[in-house]
Design an enzyme around this catalytic site. Structure first.
Site, PDB file in Angstrom:
ATOM      1  N   ASP A 140       0.872  -1.152   0.000  1.00 34.81           N
ATOM      2  CA  ASP A 140       0.000   0.000   0.000  1.00 34.81           C
ATOM      3  C   ASP A 140       0.926   1.223   0.000  1.00 34.81           C
ATOM      4  OD1 ASP A 140      -1.186   1.359   2.972  1.00 34.81           O
ATOM      5  OD2 ASP A 140      -2.163   1.760   1.071  1.00 34.81           O
ATOM      6  N   GLU A 184      -5.960  13.980   6.432  1.00 36.15           N
ATOM      7  CA  GLU A 184      -6.020  14.828   5.237  1.00 36.15           C
ATOM      8  C   GLU A 184      -7.025  15.956   5.456  1.00 36.15           C
ATOM      9  OE1 GLU A 184      -6.165  11.548   5.186  1.00 36.15           O
ATOM     10  OE2 GLU A 184      -4.728  10.761   3.720  1.00 36.15           O
ATOM     11  N   THR A 236     -15.855   5.586  -2.686  1.00 38.38           N
ATOM     12  CA  THR A 236     -16.155   6.801  -3.443  1.00 38.38           C
ATOM     13  C   THR A 236     -14.893   7.612  -3.678  1.00 38.38           C
ATOM     14  OG1 THR A 236     -16.587   8.006  -1.417  1.00 38.38           O
ATOM     15  CG2 THR A 236     -18.471   6.936  -2.464  1.00 38.38           C
ATOM     16  N   ARG A 237     -13.927   7.472  -2.780  1.00 39.25           N
ATOM     17  CA  ARG A 237     -12.677   8.246  -2.784  1.00 39.25           C
ATOM     18  C   ARG A 237     -12.957   9.752  -2.864  1.00 39.25           C
ATOM     19  NH1 ARG A 237      -9.217   6.784  -6.979  1.00 39.25           N
ATOM     20  NH2 ARG A 237     -10.913   5.783  -8.074  1.00 39.25           N
ATOM     21  N   MET A 238     -14.017  10.175  -2.196  1.00 37.20           N
ATOM     22  CA  MET A 238     -14.291  11.607  -2.055  1.00 37.20           C
ATOM     23  C   MET A 238     -15.020  11.833  -0.741  1.00 37.20           C
ATOM     24  SD  MET A 238     -17.560  12.385  -4.499  1.00 37.20           S
ATOM     25  CE  MET A 238     -17.026  11.830  -6.085  1.00 37.20           C
ATOM     26  N   SER A 239     -15.090  13.106  -0.332  1.00 33.51           N
ATOM     27  CA  SER A 239     -15.844  13.460   0.865  1.00 33.51           C
ATOM     28  C   SER A 239     -16.373  14.871   0.649  1.00 33.51           C
ATOM     29  CB  SER A 239     -14.936  13.407   2.100  1.00 33.51           C
ATOM     30  OG  SER A 239     -13.856  14.313   1.949  1.00 33.51           O
ATOM     31  N   LYS A 251     -14.790  17.120  -2.313  1.00 31.06           N
ATOM     32  CA  LYS A 251     -13.367  17.085  -2.659  1.00 31.06           C
ATOM     33  C   LYS A 251     -13.001  15.616  -2.760  1.00 31.06           C
ATOM     34  CE  LYS A 251     -11.392  16.864   1.988  1.00 31.06           C
ATOM     35  NZ  LYS A 251     -12.532  16.646   2.890  1.00 31.06           N
TER      36      LYS A 251
HETATM   37  N1  LIG Z   1     -10.356  12.807   3.387  1.00 31.79           N
HETATM   38  C1  LIG Z   1     -10.447  12.678   2.073  1.00 31.79           C
HETATM   39  N2  LIG Z   1     -11.410  13.310   1.399  1.00 31.79           N
HETATM   40  C2  LIG Z   1     -11.508  13.171   0.071  1.00 31.79           C
HETATM   41  N3  LIG Z   1     -10.711  12.414  -0.681  1.00 31.79           N
HETATM   42  C3  LIG Z   1      -9.713  11.743  -0.061  1.00 31.79           C
HETATM   43  C4  LIG Z   1      -9.539  11.841   1.334  1.00 31.79           C
HETATM   44  N4  LIG Z   1      -8.483  11.070   1.670  1.00 31.79           N
HETATM   45  C5  LIG Z   1      -8.034  10.514   0.540  1.00 31.79           C
HETATM   46  N5  LIG Z   1      -8.761  10.924  -0.529  1.00 31.79           N
HETATM   47  C6  LIG Z   1      -8.603  10.524  -1.928  1.00 31.79           C
HETATM   48  O1  LIG Z   1      -8.912   9.143  -2.052  1.00 31.79           O
HETATM   49  C7  LIG Z   1      -7.832   8.422  -2.594  1.00 31.79           C
HETATM   50  C8  LIG Z   1      -7.776   7.064  -1.984  1.00 31.79           C
HETATM   51  O2  LIG Z   1      -7.425   7.163  -0.624  1.00 31.79           O
HETATM   52  P1  LIG Z   1      -7.130   5.919   0.259  1.00 31.79           P
HETATM   53  O3  LIG Z   1      -6.633   6.348   1.573  1.00 31.79           O
HETATM   54  O4  LIG Z   1      -8.277   4.989   0.180  1.00 31.79           O
HETATM   55  O5  LIG Z   1      -5.937   5.307  -0.555  1.00 31.79           O
HETATM   56  P2  LIG Z   1      -5.403   3.833  -0.428  1.00 31.79           P
HETATM   57  O6  LIG Z   1      -6.206   2.955  -1.300  1.00 31.79           O
HETATM   58  O7  LIG Z   1      -5.263   3.478   1.006  1.00 31.79           O
HETATM   59  O8  LIG Z   1      -4.007   3.907  -1.083  1.00 31.79           O
HETATM   60  P3  LIG Z   1      -2.702   4.334  -0.401  1.00 31.79           P
HETATM   61  O9  LIG Z   1      -2.862   4.231   1.081  1.00 31.79           O
HETATM   62  O10 LIG Z   1      -1.730   3.385  -0.941  1.00 31.79           O
HETATM   63  O11 LIG Z   1      -2.456   5.695  -0.898  1.00 31.79           O
HETATM   64  C9  LIG Z   1      -6.614   9.277  -2.265  1.00 31.79           C
HETATM   65  O12 LIG Z   1      -5.594   9.069  -3.173  1.00 31.79           O
HETATM   66  C10 LIG Z   1      -7.184  10.678  -2.377  1.00 31.79           C
HETATM   67  O13 LIG Z   1      -7.178  11.097  -3.709  1.00 31.79           O
HETATM   68 MG   LIG Z   2      -3.950   3.375   2.824  1.00 31.98          MG
END
Ligand SMILES: Nc1ncnc2c1ncn2[C@@H]1O[C@H](COP(=O)(O)OP(=O)(O)OP(=O)(O)O)[C@@H](O)[C@H]1O
Ligand SMILES: [Mg+2]
Ligand SMILES: [K+]
Length: 708
Positions: free
Chosen positions: A335, A376, A407-410, A421
């Site tokens: 990761d 973040e 969703t990778r957004m909030s 975002k």
């Molecule tokens: N608090 C947040 N609000 C909105 N979008 C976010 C937030 N945190 C992360 N993201 C977005 O979502 C994506 C995925 O985040 P996530 O933490 O799930 O990554 P991951 O799959 O764990 O990968 P890694 O930990 O290897 O970066 C991030 O790359 C970022 O673009």
């Molecule tokens: Mg992670």
């Protein structure tokens, strides 16, 4: 609140003896243990050594019978053989006791950490109470930590010891984890995100946290660590079981071979007094020399020592099978955030879209982050407040939309606005859903941030893209060299991240991994592992997040970062206390060493037979078949000295090889074929030649001292 943890408590790895094989273990204890292990119930667990054990009893009885005049051989010879057979059993016991002694020391050090503290359990809080230390203080009941159950809520404030493993549900604190990790610098633990897990026995240095307990009594991380290092609970691994079956098979074959020789002895007993017989004592000696006693006696010590070595590398394995599988790993998936990088992604800059005022972007980003409890989110709110000069008022009636790995957004829904975002592709989807597109300039700003290795978050207000927030993260030092080492070991490294392609590519290049997968959801991570496994590859995975948990559970070797979430630690079968993703090098080395040590000693053990055969057969049968004298290449002093020398050598070789069994065969990052060739040469050829020299030498000493 009272804390019973001494600040100077040794951490488990520090409490472990140094790298030399025998140092630090009380020999007296090991000797005593070797005698206690003579119990039949213990012996019967190891079929090879149990055969020797029965042989020792038989020859001892024959010797006693011999003393009363029913001897089929010289009683001095019978006594010497039975004594050395007992030594053979004791030496094997001693090897195991030494290996276990180290585990027991580690377990004792860990038990020292598991002291009872007074937990401040929060109960009966009215529903609308804010989750803060002030509000919760009035609802605290004190209870011993041993009575905590999964789901209990505890309040821990500065100076307090965290009473059990759990997940922070509110608050942020600096925590001293040195008792567990040996690392003296305090770490930040906070609710939300991937740094929310805490371990029982660690201490809160500043501020406060509200923790939801994650383990029932006796099931904590420490408890599992203790159970693992205590070899009593150690389960035999699949390879160990397979090898055991082979050893039992060999023992049975030799037992049959030797049994077919028995009629000669019976004939001899009925016709007692003639010199041309094979004594039963000699047959037992022959049997013991031919069965694989070297590996049989050292096998369990090799396994126990492997676990200890892992522990000294600060890796807590909760499955012996995983330690062994580590020896054969072909692919390592990692990761990114929190594993390859430090993982406290901090907002470093706002890049507004053309025509959007900097403050408009900052205010929108701040609104979308005010209830975002991820590191973040908090850092975005803080940066915006700094830029605006004040923290914007929280809008009334705002409905927060939390971040999810899917969703990778909030964001936030206000009365008339929907602010979001998130990851670039996720936001493109969001805009597309409203018939809008990501403006060229915003996409470019995001790409630029990605190329710098930063994580870009696109901020949208409805269908209007306002710009990009840049989140900076730092690659942990020393990654490149260590990944290079993994490559030399033949292991492919693949980074999997939820982040976009450009960021992933930049971090992948900086860290020096072989390949990467970007924009991965938890399902994509899981699917990738399954694909590799379907190709017959053994997959290791390192991760820290809750979204890594499914992948960790699927991987053959799953190392969770100690800094990670409770879910990740529970899904993994190892936890790295140092949270170092390249620790897999040590894990793989230990696994390979364990497999190689077993292989090397098995080869040695079986090759040994040839010399013993040449020593014993001509000696034992010369009386019956004078033609066998042609086989007497070793020219040993007498038949009885030849047999005794072989038995003595067979016993002593166990003692000589104990350090190797405990320390492991030296591992070099060569290809598997080259390693096999080298080991066959060293241990196969060595196993052939060494006993010729050893038996001849022992025979000369016995002859010179008149002992045989
Ligand atoms: N608090 C947040 N609000 C909105 N979008 C976010 C937030 N945190 C992360 N993201 C977005 O979502 C994506 C995925 O985040 P996530 O933490 O799930 O990554 P991951 O799959 O764990 O990968 P890694 O930990 O290897 O970066 C991030 O790359 C970022 O673009
Ligand atoms: Mg992670
Ligand atoms: K043997």
């Amino acid at each position: 609140m009272s804390t019973h943890l001494e600040p100077s408590l040794p951490h488990p790895a520090a409490a472990v003896p140094g790298r030399r094989a025998l140092s630090g273990i009380p020999l007296g204890t090991a000797l005593k243990e070797s005698l206690l292990k003579l119990r039949p119930s213990t012996q019967v667990r190891n079929p090879v050594m149990f055969t020797v054990y029965v042989g020792s009893m038989l020859t001892t009885l024959l010797w006693i019978a011999g003393l009363s005049g029913h001897a089929d051989a010289d009683t001095g010879f019978m006594f010497a053989v039975s004594a050395w057979l007992w030594f053979t059993v004791l030496f094997a016991n001693f090897a195991e006791a030494l290996a276990e002694g180290r585990g027991k020391q580690q377990a004792a050090a860990l038990r020292g950490l598991r002291t009872t503290v007074i937990a401040r359990v929060v109960q009966g809080v009215p529903a609308d109470t804010p989750a803060t230390a002030e509000a919760y203080r009035g609802h605290v009941t004190e209870r011993p930590s041993g009575s905590l159950h999964k789901g209990d809520i505890v309040l821990v404030e500065a100076g307090g010891t965290i009473p059990g493993d759990g997940e922070i549900i509110a608050g942020i604190a600096s925590v001293d984890e040195s008792a567990i990790t040996g690392e003296s610098a305090p770490v930040i633990r906070e609710a939300g995100g991937d740094f929310s897990s805490v371990t029982g026995g660690t201490r809160v240095l500043s501020d406060w946290i509200i923790v939801q307990v994650a383990a029932n009594p006796g099931e904590s991380f420490l408890d599992r660590m203790i159970a693992m290092v205590e070899s009593a609970r150690r389960q035999k691994t699949p390879n160990e079981i397979a090898l055991n079956i082979l050893l039992v098979g060999l023992t049975l074959v030799f037992l049959l071979v030797v049994a077919t020789l028995l009629p000669f002895s019976f004939f001899a007993i009925s016709a007692a007094g003639q010199g041309t017989v094979i004594a039963i004592t000699a047959l037992v000696a022959l049997l013991v020399c031919l069965i694989p006693t070297t590996i049989g006696g050292l096998l369990s010590a090799i396994g126990v020592a492997g676990m200890s070595r892992m522990m000294r590398a600060n890796v807590i394995a909760t499955s012996g099978r995983a330690v062994e599988a580590a020896g054969d790993v072909d692919v390592l998936l990692l990761d990114k955030t929190g594993t390859i990088t430090f993982g406290n992604r901090q907002a470093s800059a706002f890049h507004p879209a053309p025509g959007v005022a900097a403050d408009v972007l900052a205010r929108a980003a701040c609104l979308a982050s005010q209830a975002d409890e991820t590191p973040e989110g908090r850092s975005i709110a803080a940066l915006a407040a700094r830029q605006l000069g004040h923290m914007p008022e929280a809008a009334a009636g705002a409905a927060f939309v939390p971040f999810s790995a899917h969703t990778r957004m909030s964001g936030v829904d206000l009365a008339d606005r929907r602010i979001r975002k998130g990851a670039v592709d996720a936001m493109q989807g969001w805009l597309a859903g409203q018939g809008a597109m990501l403006p060229e300039a915003v996409a470019r700003a995001a790409d630029d941030a990605g190329r710098r290795g930063s994580t870009p978050l696109v901020v949208c207000d409805g269908r209007a893209a306002l710009g990009v927030v840049e989140l900076k993260d730092i690659v942990k030092p020393g990654m490149r060299e260590r990944f290079g080492e993994l490559r030399r070991m033949g292991i492919k490294t693949v980074m999997i991240t939820g982040d976009n392609k450009l960021t992933a590519a930049a971090i992948a290049a900086e860290a020096g991994v072989d390949d990467f997968l970007a924009q991965a959801t938890p399902e994509a991570k899981l699917a990738l592992i399954r694909r590799y496994q379907a190709d017959g590859r053994l997959v290791a995975m390192t991760g820290d997040g809750t979204n890594d948990a499914p992948a960790l559970a699927q991987a053959d070797v799953a190392v969770a970062m100690n800094s990670g979430t409770q879910a990740a630690k529970e899904a993994g079968n190892m936890v790295d206390l140092d949270s170092d993703p390249t620790k897999l090098i040590e894990v793989v080395e230990t696994g390979k060493q364990m497999l190689m040590t077993r292989g090397a000693l098995t080869t040695f053990s079986i090759a040994n037979d040839v010399a013993k055969y040449f020593a014993i057969i001509p000696a034992a049968f010369a009386g019956v078949y004078p033609q066998l004298a042609a086989l007497n290449v070793m020219r040993l002093a007498s038949p009885s000295s030849a047999i005794l020398s072989a038995v003595v050598f067979n016993a002593l070789i166990i003692i000589v090889l104990i350090p190797l069994a405990l320390k492991g065969v030296r591992y070099r990052p060569l290809g598997a074929a080259a390693l096999l060739r080298r080991n066959l040469l060293v241990y196969g050829l060595g196993g052939l030649l060494v006993p010729f020299a050893g038996i001849k030498l022992i025979d000369m000493i016995l002859a010179a001292t008149g002992l045989a």
